[in-house]
Design an enzyme around this catalytic site. Structure first.
Site, short mmCIF file in Angstrom:
data_model
loop_
_atom_site.label_atom_id
_atom_site.label_comp_id
_atom_site.label_asym_id
_atom_site.label_seq_id
_atom_site.Cartn_x
_atom_site.Cartn_y
_atom_site.Cartn_z
N ASN A 45 37.40 56.27 -5.99
CA ASN A 45 37.68 55.90 -4.59
C ASN A 45 37.71 57.13 -3.71
O ASN A 45 38.43 58.10 -4.01
CB ASN A 45 39.04 55.22 -4.51
CG ASN A 45 39.09 53.94 -5.34
OD1 ASN A 45 38.59 52.91 -4.91
ND2 ASN A 45 39.65 54.01 -6.54
N SER A 57 44.90 54.03 -2.21
CA SER A 57 46.28 53.70 -1.88
C SER A 57 47.19 53.59 -3.10
O SER A 57 46.76 53.78 -4.22
CB SER A 57 46.32 52.41 -1.06
OG SER A 57 45.58 51.43 -1.71
N LYS A 86 29.39 52.36 -4.83
CA LYS A 86 29.12 52.01 -6.24
C LYS A 86 27.72 52.49 -6.65
O LYS A 86 27.48 52.83 -7.80
CB LYS A 86 29.21 50.49 -6.43
CG LYS A 86 30.47 49.85 -5.87
CD LYS A 86 31.68 50.09 -6.73
CE LYS A 86 32.88 49.26 -6.38
NZ LYS A 86 33.67 49.64 -5.23
N ARG A 120 47.98 49.76 -12.74
CA ARG A 120 47.99 48.37 -12.24
C ARG A 120 47.73 47.44 -13.41
O ARG A 120 46.89 47.73 -14.25
CB ARG A 120 46.88 48.15 -11.21
CG ARG A 120 47.17 48.77 -9.88
CD ARG A 120 45.99 48.60 -8.96
NE ARG A 120 44.85 49.36 -9.43
CZ ARG A 120 43.65 49.36 -8.84
NH1 ARG A 120 43.44 48.61 -7.79
NH2 ARG A 120 42.68 50.10 -9.31
N GLY A 152 37.90 47.27 -1.96
CA GLY A 152 39.09 46.48 -1.61
C GLY A 152 39.31 45.23 -2.44
O GLY A 152 40.26 44.50 -2.21
N ARG A 197 41.13 58.74 -5.80
CA ARG A 197 41.75 58.12 -6.98
C ARG A 197 40.63 57.67 -7.90
O ARG A 197 39.75 56.91 -7.49
CB ARG A 197 42.61 56.93 -6.59
CG ARG A 197 43.68 56.58 -7.64
CD ARG A 197 44.41 55.28 -7.34
NE ARG A 197 43.49 54.17 -7.41
CZ ARG A 197 43.44 53.17 -6.53
NH1 ARG A 197 44.27 53.12 -5.51
NH2 ARG A 197 42.56 52.20 -6.66
#
Ligand code: ADP
Ligand code: MG
Length: 538
Positions: free
Chosen positions: A155, A160, A351, A511, A424, A134
């Site tokens: 990711n 997720s 990262k 989001r 996370g 993602r």
């Protein structure tokens, strides 16, 4: 332009309309599984033994406006991004040079690297890797320019919310169109819901359909097929394992994938908790293919050979509480199952790699090196999504000097975020907290962080959020768009480029969080699930 879009959006609700809408959303979420297990902060353990209850996932009441050009650009880049990360994970030597200095100061990365080396010494028996990716973006606005797309992160492990994101798009579409798009009962009429066209803006009506579940499961199915027949003797039926956290609250997102996998591909899958890896699986390490065999505890007489281990766990150091967890990771990595992801692919998503990729001529042109068959225009398009990022390490004195100068000066730090090599949510250090933070740790540890310029999303966006505890908030908001993709590839000894066997894009996660919140995770409790209402400038 975007001011026009946000001026009267979302539509205002009377008290009665708001009550109706919230009740409809609460009922719809539970009816369709747009749900999570509540945290103990919402329902104390003693009233919810075994965490059997479910509540709505945090959701926005309305989809958020998003420029169609940026959405299309994000989608158009995904397969190239998939290929890029496949190429990085395929190049162990390059990753080693990146990891070398990180593992001196980061125990978690050191342990992952060491586990990879142990398996390498035993010899990897599986040459295929699956990536379920993602790529996350925000809109960046500066002065009078139209918003542009900037990547927050890419990711490569446990990407997720594909399952729940599809449901949010479906729910917002239902709210905007039931019983008819002209006269919805849940939303007050608003031009954006009805193919609005002004002198400068055109809207597309309702959220684009979200294909995240079918894209992600097609990736799993492609890997399952490519694994081929059972290697055990006698042969066993095959399955996919979803490796999950012991206390997983986001279970319904995962079940949406396993349900689809069985219904549309006929592939059985099982959920395996990380604490059960060693007791519920078996691997004959002296077998040339090292088949991983899973025995469902509820049906010990039926054994399955595992084709793919899909990691929805073991991405963060907090999940490796004891040496058994590392033993389990080693066990799975060493087995003949296809890993989604392998340790190398997990590391490719750090990262630090993202920062190093921003290097451009006269520095090394890593994009060109990893994607030799792509045109300069495609690479420039990819590069246009990078925000400036800096190293704080000492290998390149010029780059280091720039990064450290920006990070230590309060005025310049105010436009940056400092990121450790973690996933996370909840790990970053923002703005003026950066200089005192760096001064509080030994200088030798600075190299485990990267410094990234802050992205500035549109100022005027608002939305209303229904949280999992039932609270409703209207606020100024910031949204983050993720695009899903999958890639399956084969590694051949001594060959730098991966042999890509399956490479797809499809589905999105939107989001949305309150503007004054820095972090963005849904599971971490900062963001809500949202969908899009696309608009075009005309
Ligand atoms: P994680 O692996 O913890 O998800 P991210 O890089 O996604 O790390 O950062 C977490 C959150 O911090 C993002 O969801 C976003 O809300 C915010 N963030 C990260 N980088 C930036 C940036 N450059 N500008 C603005 N916000 C950012
Ligand atoms: Mg993130």
């Amino acid at each position: 332009m975007s001011t026009e879009i946000y001026a009267e959006y979302p539509p205002e609700l009377s008290t009665q309309q708001e009550r109706w809408l919230i009740q409809t959303v609460k009922d719809w979420t539970i009816e369709h599984g747009l749900a999570i297990r509540p945290s103990t902060a919402i329902v104390p353990e003693k009233t919810n033994p075994g965490n059997v209850l479910a509540t709505n996932a945090p959701v926005t009441l309305f989809p958020s406006p998003f420029p169609k050009s940026c959405y299309d650009q994000a989608r158009s880049l995904q397969q190239t991004y998939n290929e890029l990360y496949a190429a990085i994970a395929n190049d162990e030597g390059w990753l080693e040079t990146i990891m070398e200095e990180l593992i001196e100061v980061d125990d978690f990365l050191a342990k992952l690297w060491e586990t990879h080396l142990r398996v390498k010494k035993d010899g990897y028996v599986q040459n295929m890797t699956l990536g379920m990716f993602r790529s996350d973006y925000m809109l960046h606005t500066s002065e009078d320019c139209p918003p542009s797309l900037k990547q927050i992160e890419f990711n490569t492990i446990s990407s997720s919310f594909g399952g729940l994101a599809c449901l949010v798009a479906e729910m917002h579409t239902h709210l905007a169109t039931y019983p008819s798009a002209q006269h919805p009962v849940a939303y007050p009429p608003h031009p954006l819901f009805s193919n609005y066209e002004s002198t400068s803006i055109k809207s597309i009506g309702h959220p684009p359909s979200n294909t995240a579940v079918s894209t992600l499961t097609a990736g799993l199915a492609a890997a399952h097929q490519a694994y081929g027949p059972s290697k055990s003797s006698p042969q066993l039926p095959t399955c996919i394992l979803f490796l999950v956290q012991d206390e997983e609250r986001n279970i319904f997102d995962q079940l949406a994938l396993s349900r689809h996998l069985y219904k549309h591909h006929g592939i059985p899958s099982f959920r395996l908790r990380t604490s059960k890896v060693m007791s519920d699986t078996f691997c004959a390490f002296d077998h040339p293919s090292r088949p991983l065999v899973y025995t469902p505890p509820s049906s010990p007489s039926t054994k399955y050979e595992v084709t793919v281990v899909y990691f929805r766990a073991l991405y963060s150091p907090t999940e490796y509480e004891n040496s058994d967890c590392w033993a389990s990771r080693y066990w799975l990595e060493r087995s003949g199952a296809i890993k989604c992801p392998s340790i190398l692919l997990q590391l490719a998503g750090s990262k630090k790699v993202q920062q190093v990729l921003t290097s451009r001529p006269p520095g090394p042109d890593y994009l060109k090196a990893f994607l030799p068959n792509h045109s300069d225009a495609t690479l420039d398009n990819l590069r246009s999504t990078f925000a400036p990022q800096y190293s704080l390490s000492s290998t390149d004195p010029a780059v280091q000097a720039e990064g450290i100068k920006l990070a230590l000066d309060r005025a310049t730090a105010a436009n940056h975020v400092l990121k450790p090599q973690r996933e996370g949510g909840g790990n970053n250090i923002y703005r003026t907290n950066i200089p005192p933070f760096l001064k509080s740790i030994p200088e030798s540890e600075w190299k485990q962080y990267i410094l990234m310029e802050l992205i500035h999303p549109p100022e005027q966006a608002h939305n209303t959020v229904l949280r999992s505890d039932g609270a409703v908030f209207m606020s100024d908001v910031i949204s983050e768009l993720g695009i899903f993709g999958t890639c399956l590839w084969k590694t051949a000894p001594g060959v730098k480029q991966p042999e890509v066997m399956h490479n797809t894009e499809g589905g999105y996660l939107m989001r949305t969080k309150a503007k004054d919140s820095d972090e963005g995770g849904v599971a971490a409790g900062f963001s809500s699930l949202d969908s899009l209402i696309l608009y075009e400038e005309v």
